[in-house]
Structures are given as C-alpha cells and as structure tokens.
Design a protein around this motif. Sequence first.
Motif, PDB file in Angstrom:
ATOM      1  N   PRO A 168       0.815  -1.071   0.015  1.00 45.88           N
ATOM      2  CA  PRO A 168      -0.013   0.027   0.237  1.00 45.88           C
ATOM      3  C   PRO A 168       0.961   1.226   0.121  1.00 45.88           C
ATOM      4  N   TRP A 169       0.489   2.479  -0.724  1.00 49.28           N
ATOM      5  CA  TRP A 169       1.067   3.717  -0.504  1.00 49.28           C
ATOM      6  C   TRP A 169       0.420   4.527   0.379  1.00 49.28           C
ATOM      7  N   LEU A 170       1.289   5.229   1.049  1.00 50.58           N
ATOM      8  CA  LEU A 170       0.800   6.236   1.973  1.00 50.58           C
ATOM      9  C   LEU A 170       1.624   7.444   2.003  1.00 50.58           C
ATOM     10  N   ALA A 171       0.818   8.578   1.867  1.00 49.72           N
ATOM     11  CA  ALA A 171       1.428  10.159   1.933  1.00 49.72           C
ATOM     12  C   ALA A 171       1.807  10.355   3.310  1.00 49.72           C
ATOM     13  N   GLN A 172       3.012  11.033   3.305  1.00 49.95           N
ATOM     14  CA  GLN A 172       3.419  11.443   4.524  1.00 49.95           C
ATOM     15  C   GLN A 172       2.548  12.678   4.962  1.00 49.95           C
ATOM     16  N   GLY A 173       2.289  12.829   6.228  1.00 52.25           N
ATOM     17  CA  GLY A 173       1.156  13.866   6.760  1.00 52.25           C
ATOM     18  C   GLY A 173       1.821  15.265   7.027  1.00 52.25           C
ATOM     19  N   THR A 174       2.998  15.298   7.014  1.00 51.82           N
ATOM     20  CA  THR A 174       3.749  16.494   7.339  1.00 51.82           C
ATOM     21  C   THR A 174       5.156  16.627   6.504  1.00 51.82           C
ATOM     22  N   PRO A 175       5.711  17.782   6.389  1.00 50.53           N
ATOM     23  CA  PRO A 175       6.835  17.707   5.624  1.00 50.53           C
ATOM     24  C   PRO A 175       7.966  17.129   6.356  1.00 50.53           C
ATOM     25  N   PHE A 176       8.004  16.696   7.528  1.00 51.83           N
ATOM     26  CA  PHE A 176       8.991  15.997   8.317  1.00 51.83           C
ATOM     27  C   PHE A 176       8.693  14.588   8.794  1.00 51.83           C
ATOM     28  N   THR A 177       7.625  13.913   8.101  1.00 53.65           N
ATOM     29  CA  THR A 177       7.370  12.696   8.522  1.00 53.65           C
ATOM     30  C   THR A 177       7.521  11.590   7.502  1.00 53.65           C
ATOM     31  N   CYS A 178       8.475  11.697   6.562  1.00 52.92           N
ATOM     32  CA  CYS A 178       8.679  10.804   5.308  1.00 52.92           C
ATOM     33  C   CYS A 178       9.349   9.377   5.980  1.00 52.92           C
ATOM     34  N   GLY A 179       9.776   9.398   7.148  1.00 54.18           N
ATOM     35  CA  GLY A 179      10.298   8.163   7.774  1.00 54.18           C
ATOM     36  C   GLY A 179       9.258   7.544   8.208  1.00 54.18           C
ATOM     37  N   PRO A 180       8.368   7.969   9.165  1.00 53.80           N
ATOM     38  CA  PRO A 180       7.399   7.405   9.608  1.00 53.80           C
ATOM     39  C   PRO A 180       6.384   6.696   8.740  1.00 53.80           C
ATOM     40  N   ALA A 181       6.085   7.617   7.566  1.00 53.83           N
ATOM     41  CA  ALA A 181       5.212   7.278   6.536  1.00 53.83           C
ATOM     42  C   ALA A 181       5.768   6.057   5.459  1.00 53.83           C
ATOM     43  N   GLU A 323      16.577  -4.975 -14.137  1.00 57.81           N
ATOM     44  CA  GLU A 323      17.939  -5.025 -14.444  1.00 57.81           C
ATOM     45  C   GLU A 323      18.497  -3.685 -14.428  1.00 57.81           C
ATOM     46  N   HIS A 324      17.746  -2.642 -14.766  1.00 57.15           N
ATOM     47  CA  HIS A 324      18.244  -1.280 -15.051  1.00 57.15           C
ATOM     48  C   HIS A 324      17.943  -0.362 -13.758  1.00 57.15           C
ATOM     49  N   CYS A 325      16.788  -0.769 -13.006  1.00 62.28           N
ATOM     50  CA  CYS A 325      16.081   0.315 -12.292  1.00 62.28           C
ATOM     51  C   CYS A 325      15.934  -0.085 -10.710  1.00 62.28           C
ATOM     52  N   ILE A 326      16.047   0.649  -9.990  1.00 58.08           N
ATOM     53  CA  ILE A 326      15.280   0.367  -8.730  1.00 58.08           C
ATOM     54  C   ILE A 326      13.987   0.972  -8.413  1.00 58.08           C
ATOM     55  N   LEU A 327      12.993   0.395  -7.978  1.00 57.72           N
ATOM     56  CA  LEU A 327      11.750   0.921  -7.856  1.00 57.72           C
ATOM     57  C   LEU A 327      11.319   1.448  -6.299  1.00 57.72           C
ATOM     58  N   VAL A 328      10.863   2.447  -6.273  1.00 56.99           N
ATOM     59  CA  VAL A 328      10.354   3.134  -5.104  1.00 56.99           C
ATOM     60  C   VAL A 328       9.110   3.702  -4.562  1.00 56.99           C
ATOM     61  N   HIS A 329       8.518   3.333  -3.473  1.00 61.34           N
ATOM     62  CA  HIS A 329       7.375   4.293  -3.055  1.00 61.34           C
ATOM     63  C   HIS A 329       7.801   5.163  -2.324  1.00 61.34           C
ATOM     64  N   ASP A 330       7.592   6.402  -2.811  1.00 62.18           N
ATOM     65  CA  ASP A 330       7.959   7.920  -2.268  1.00 62.18           C
ATOM     66  C   ASP A 330       6.755   8.520  -1.486  1.00 62.18           C
ATOM     67  N   PRO A 331       6.851   8.546  -0.154  1.00 61.23           N
ATOM     68  CA  PRO A 331       5.594   9.110   0.411  1.00 61.23           C
ATOM     69  C   PRO A 331       5.231  10.423   0.360  1.00 61.23           C
ATOM     70  N   ASP A 332       6.101  11.319  -0.667  1.00 55.53           N
ATOM     71  CA  ASP A 332       6.128  12.659  -0.693  1.00 55.53           C
ATOM     72  C   ASP A 332       5.304  13.259  -2.151  1.00 55.53           C
ATOM     73  N   LEU A 333       4.137  13.587  -1.704  1.00 52.66           N
ATOM     74  CA  LEU A 333       3.362  14.026  -2.869  1.00 52.66           C
ATOM     75  C   LEU A 333       3.587  15.166  -3.507  1.00 52.66           C
ATOM     76  N   ASP A 334       4.362  15.881  -3.011  1.00 53.76           N
ATOM     77  CA  ASP A 334       4.736  17.476  -3.532  1.00 53.76           C
ATOM     78  C   ASP A 334       6.093  17.475  -4.337  1.00 53.76           C
ATOM     79  N   ASP A 335       6.822  16.365  -4.376  1.00 54.17           N
ATOM     80  CA  ASP A 335       8.133  16.488  -4.832  1.00 54.17           C
ATOM     81  C   ASP A 335       8.144  16.752  -6.384  1.00 54.17           C
ATOM     82  N   ASP A 336       7.194  16.112  -7.148  1.00 54.09           N
ATOM     83  CA  ASP A 336       6.981  16.484  -8.494  1.00 54.09           C
ATOM     84  C   ASP A 336       5.959  17.419  -8.890  1.00 54.09           C
ATOM     85  N   LYS A 337       6.535  18.704  -9.340  1.00 50.16           N
ATOM     86  CA  LYS A 337       5.453  19.708  -9.592  1.00 50.16           C
ATOM     87  C   LYS A 337       4.418  19.330 -10.683  1.00 50.16           C
TER      88      LYS A 337
END
Length: 379
Positions: A168-181, A323-337
């Motif tokens: 499951p994907w979860l968004a971080q609730g604050t700018p400083f809780t990427c680790g907890p999310a 073979e070429h990439c690492i895939l990640v779940h990123d909790p930050d919704l705002d990093d891509d404008k």
Amino acid sequence: MSTSTSAPIYIRLASLDDLKALLVLEGKSFSGDRLSRRSFRHAITSSGTALFVAMRGEVELLGYALLHLRQGTRLARLYSLAVSPEARGLGIGKLLIQACEKKAVKKGKMLLRLEVSDVNHNAIALYQKMGYKEFGHYDAYYEDQTDAIRMQKRLRHAGDEQTTRAMPWLAQGTPFTCGPASLQMVLSSMHPDYQATPNDELEIWREATTIFMTSGHGGCHPMGLALAAKKRGLLADVWLSEEGPLFVDSVRNELKKTVITRVHENFVNQCEEEKVPLHYTAMPLAQLIEAFDEGALAIILISTYRMDGKKSPHWVVMSGYDEHCILVHDPDLDDDKKLPDDPPSPLDCQFVPIARDEFEKMSRFGQSRLQATVVLKTQ
C-alpha cells in the motif's frame, strides 16, 4: 476554421498560439476532468512536460497528447490524450502516443505509464495494440466516478522483467514525517492487521526524530526508525556508512549540536539493549536486492536534489527492481510539480523507477556522502 481533408497530418510541439484551439478540443472531448487554459499554458512552457498536437495543414488542430517527465527518475506519464471527434479513425491517437514515446526515450525514460477509463474500450484496445499492459486499477478515479485502469509500457529493454512487492502507498502527513510514513507502508505490507493512522505516524516520529535539523523539525534517525519498527513487531537491521552523530554538520547552533549528539548516543544504547544489529558500512546494492528477494523490505535515505533541486534528506521504501532500475514508493506527494490546477497524484509516487547508477548517487547524503538503510523483516 478547417482546411482541406487532403492536407497532410503531422505532429509537432504545441505553442502558445494553440491555446484557443486546445481549449475548444478539450471541451469537445471531456465532460469532466478538463484541463484549464492555465494548465495548457504551463504544459507548453514547462521543461517537465511535453505537449504534442496533431495538425492538418497549418491551422486545424485534430488532437493533443500531454506527457509528464518526472525529474530524477526513468518514469514518464501520458497524462492526457484527446482526438477531435471529427478526426477519429485516422490513426491520430497512435501518432501522438508514438511522439510521446520517442520524446520519453530521448529524455532517458524507460517506462511510460497512463490511466484510462475502464469504459473507454477503444482507447484500451489501442494501448494494448501498442504494447501497454495493465498493472493496476483505481476505483472512482474520474469526476464521473468511473474507474481507471493503470497501464504501462517498457520503452527500452522490453524483455526485462520487474520484481515488485505488493505494497500500500501512504502519503506523509507533514513535511518532516517521510520516515514514519515509509515505515507505515512497510508495516502495512508485512502486517495486514496494522492500522496506519495519522496518530501513529506522529508517534513514530516522536520515537525516531533527531529533534533538530538546519531549520524546522528534525527528521528521523535510522536507528530510531529501526527501534520503532521493532516495537511494532518487525526485525530490523541498520546499515550506516559512518559512525557518530548524523546530520550534526547541518546545524550551527551549539545547543542543537549537543542535543543531536545526545539523541544519537541514546539510540545507539537502545539498539544495543534491544539487540538491533548495527552495521557501520554502506549496504551494497547487490545485497539490498538479495534481501528484497528473501522477503525483506528496506527504508532508504536519499537526497532529493536530483528530483526537486533541494538538498534534503528523505526516506523512501524500495518496492521492486529490474535489471536497470530500483523501484521505490515515495511518501512525498509534492516533490514532482504538477499542472497548476492538477492535484498531486499518488500514481506518480508508486513503483517509481530510478536508474541504478542514479539511485546510488541519490542514496548518498551531504558532504560526508552518508548512506543509511534500514532493512525490515517479519519475526
């Protein structure tokens, strides 16, 4: 104004002179989820997007395709595609998609994703014919409450297979809780009964925070995240490329330095008491993949500089690889404008492909090139 039907059809990048025609086409094509003039203007002028138009002659606009190019990753997204009702059946959709694919490859992207309404059978058939495969589904995704089918195509190295983990994907609730999310995503994946609540996100942060950073609230220490994970029923190993207090060089205030040092030393003592293994070396990528294959999940510290131009520490979860990439779940919704009136989408934050060499650069933070990984397993 229309030109002769014998005039040649060709694809080019949109210009601001096309705005009026684009808005007319948008109104003809969609009853909801329409792009505004502001969004089209942004798409034409932004370096992170490519807006292609299909033209017959010099003035008749028959269709458009809007491509998002996510910075710092190998991912592109076909955000919107429209063909004038009068021009359907001429192969314009295919031409526009091919233009997007060519642009994405030129920009170094390996994967092109899109969403399509599950009732748009003609579009689905076209995508399938062009090599797109279904990999997800979203209920009530559009304004009219129809569902969306997620599809993707490998633009290069089509024979490669991805190894992924349902998560499951979860968004971080604050700018400083990427680790907890990030930890909550892992907990939700490994313990289906775990409830990822906003309160527990903050509680994990309280348990794991370094308290101070350069400005604002501190982020989470890898040892703190490991201890929080163990408290919630997981086994954790911490891999650190250096000993001593982390992030202390990012602050100038002596009191803050003292507090960060005391917090670090306390985490070290707690890890010894709780028998959380500490490896003072960077975890090799090959070993990270091996752990993933054996059922572990990893939370990894990265620098966001290559994604958003900011030199900020940020936690993500490894959700797969090829073979070429690492895939990640990123909790930050705002990093891509996104477009000005387009809300951030979780679709762009799941299974994000990052080229392996780029990932290894991202996973080194600060002048010391700090590398931090927390490997989590079920007990």
